[in-house]
Design a protein around this motif. Structure first.
Motif, PDB file in Angstrom:
ATOM      1  N   GLY A 157       1.058   1.185   6.768  1.00  0.00           N
ATOM      2  CA  GLY A 157       0.436   0.927   5.554  1.00  0.00           C
ATOM      3  C   GLY A 157      -0.613   0.065   5.813  1.00  0.00           C
ATOM      4  O   GLY A 157      -1.593   0.398   5.129  1.00  0.00           O
ATOM      5  N   ARG A 158      -0.733  -0.708   6.676  1.00  0.00           N
ATOM      6  CA  ARG A 158      -2.106  -1.412   7.038  1.00  0.00           C
ATOM      7  C   ARG A 158      -3.097  -0.569   7.491  1.00  0.00           C
ATOM      8  O   ARG A 158      -4.426  -0.696   6.969  1.00  0.00           O
ATOM      9  CB  ARG A 158      -1.546  -2.295   8.167  1.00  0.00           C
ATOM     10  N   VAL A 159      -3.016   0.603   8.477  1.00  0.00           N
ATOM     11  CA  VAL A 159      -3.686   1.326   9.033  1.00  0.00           C
ATOM     12  C   VAL A 159      -4.303   2.437   8.052  1.00  0.00           C
ATOM     13  O   VAL A 159      -5.573   2.677   7.863  1.00  0.00           O
ATOM     14  CB  VAL A 159      -3.247   2.127  10.113  1.00  0.00           C
ATOM     15  N   ALA A 160      -3.234   2.983   6.963  1.00  0.00           N
ATOM     16  CA  ALA A 160      -3.688   3.622   6.026  1.00  0.00           C
ATOM     17  C   ALA A 160      -4.620   3.046   4.953  1.00  0.00           C
ATOM     18  O   ALA A 160      -5.722   3.506   4.553  1.00  0.00           O
ATOM     19  CB  ALA A 160      -2.359   4.089   5.337  1.00  0.00           C
TER      20      ALA A 160
ATOM     21  N   HIS B 108      -9.608   4.647  12.833  1.00  0.00           N
ATOM     22  CA  HIS B 108      -8.428   4.460  12.259  1.00  0.00           C
ATOM     23  C   HIS B 108      -7.698   5.845  11.802  1.00  0.00           C
ATOM     24  O   HIS B 108      -6.574   5.635  11.633  1.00  0.00           O
ATOM     25  CB  HIS B 108      -9.047   3.829  10.710  1.00  0.00           C
ATOM     26  N   THR B 109      -8.414   7.010  11.814  1.00  0.00           N
ATOM     27  CA  THR B 109      -7.476   8.009  11.562  1.00  0.00           C
ATOM     28  C   THR B 109      -6.626   8.426  12.748  1.00  0.00           C
ATOM     29  O   THR B 109      -5.507   8.750  12.787  1.00  0.00           O
ATOM     30  CB  THR B 109      -8.483   9.465  11.590  1.00  0.00           C
TER      31      THR B 109
ATOM     32  N   SER C 102      -1.023   8.040  15.058  1.00  0.00           N
ATOM     33  CA  SER C 102      -0.168   7.782  16.223  1.00  0.00           C
ATOM     34  C   SER C 102       0.867   6.899  15.255  1.00  0.00           C
ATOM     35  O   SER C 102       2.178   6.750  15.808  1.00  0.00           O
ATOM     36  CB  SER C 102      -0.940   6.899  16.972  1.00  0.00           C
ATOM     37  N   ARG C 103       0.564   6.218  14.317  1.00  0.00           N
ATOM     38  CA  ARG C 103       1.636   5.205  13.558  1.00  0.00           C
ATOM     39  C   ARG C 103       2.388   5.998  12.694  1.00  0.00           C
ATOM     40  O   ARG C 103       3.599   5.694  12.671  1.00  0.00           O
ATOM     41  CB  ARG C 103       0.742   4.192  12.671  1.00  0.00           C
ATOM     42  N   THR C 104       1.860   7.285  12.220  1.00  0.00           N
ATOM     43  CA  THR C 104       2.724   8.095  11.499  1.00  0.00           C
ATOM     44  C   THR C 104       3.934   8.641  12.431  1.00  0.00           C
ATOM     45  O   THR C 104       4.948   8.651  11.994  1.00  0.00           O
ATOM     46  CB  THR C 104       1.935   9.116  10.919  1.00  0.00           C
TER      47      THR C 104
END
Length: 104
Positions: A26-29, A80-81, A86-88
C-alpha cells in the motif's frame, strides 16, 4: 504442543506476515500514484489572456522546466514501479501461505 495448536500459531503468524506485506504494498502503491499524479499535473494549460508572443515565450519556458521535472519524476516512478512489482509478488506469496494455513 498439539498439531492443531501449531497450525493455529502458524496461521496467525502467516496472517501477520500478510498484513505487513499488504501495508508495504500500500505504501509503495501510494508513492507510485503520487508520481503518476505529478506527471499529470505537469500538463500545461494554454494561457488565453496573454498576447500570442508572450504566451509562446511562457509556454516554452514552462516546457523547458517541465521536461526537467518529468525526467526526475520518471526516474522515481521507475523505481517505485519496480518496488511495487516486487512487493506485489511478496504479498501474493504471503496471501497464498495464509490461505493454505487457514484452510488447514
Amino acid at each position: 504442543m498439539k498439531p492443531k495448536d501449531e497450525i493455529v500459531r502458524l496461521r496467525d503468524l502467516a496472517q501477520m506476515v500478510l498484513d505487513v506485506r499488504l501495508a508495504e504494498l500500500g505504501r509503495v502503491a501510494r508513492e507510485r500514484q503520487s508520481c503518476l499524479d505529478g506527471l499529470k499535473a505537469l500538463e500545461a494549460m494554454p494561457a488565453s489572456d496573454l498576447d500570442p508572443v508572450t504566451a509562446a515565450q511562457v509556454a516554452l519556458s514552462y516546457q523547458a522546466w517541465a521536461d526537467g521535472r518529468r525526467s526526475e519524476i520518471n526516474l522515481a516512478l521507475a523505481r517505485h514501479t519496480a518496488e511495487w512489482k516486487s512487493r506485489t509478488s511478496s504479498a501474493r506469496t504471503a496471501l497464498a501461505r495464509a490461505e493454505a494455513l487457514r484452510r488447514l
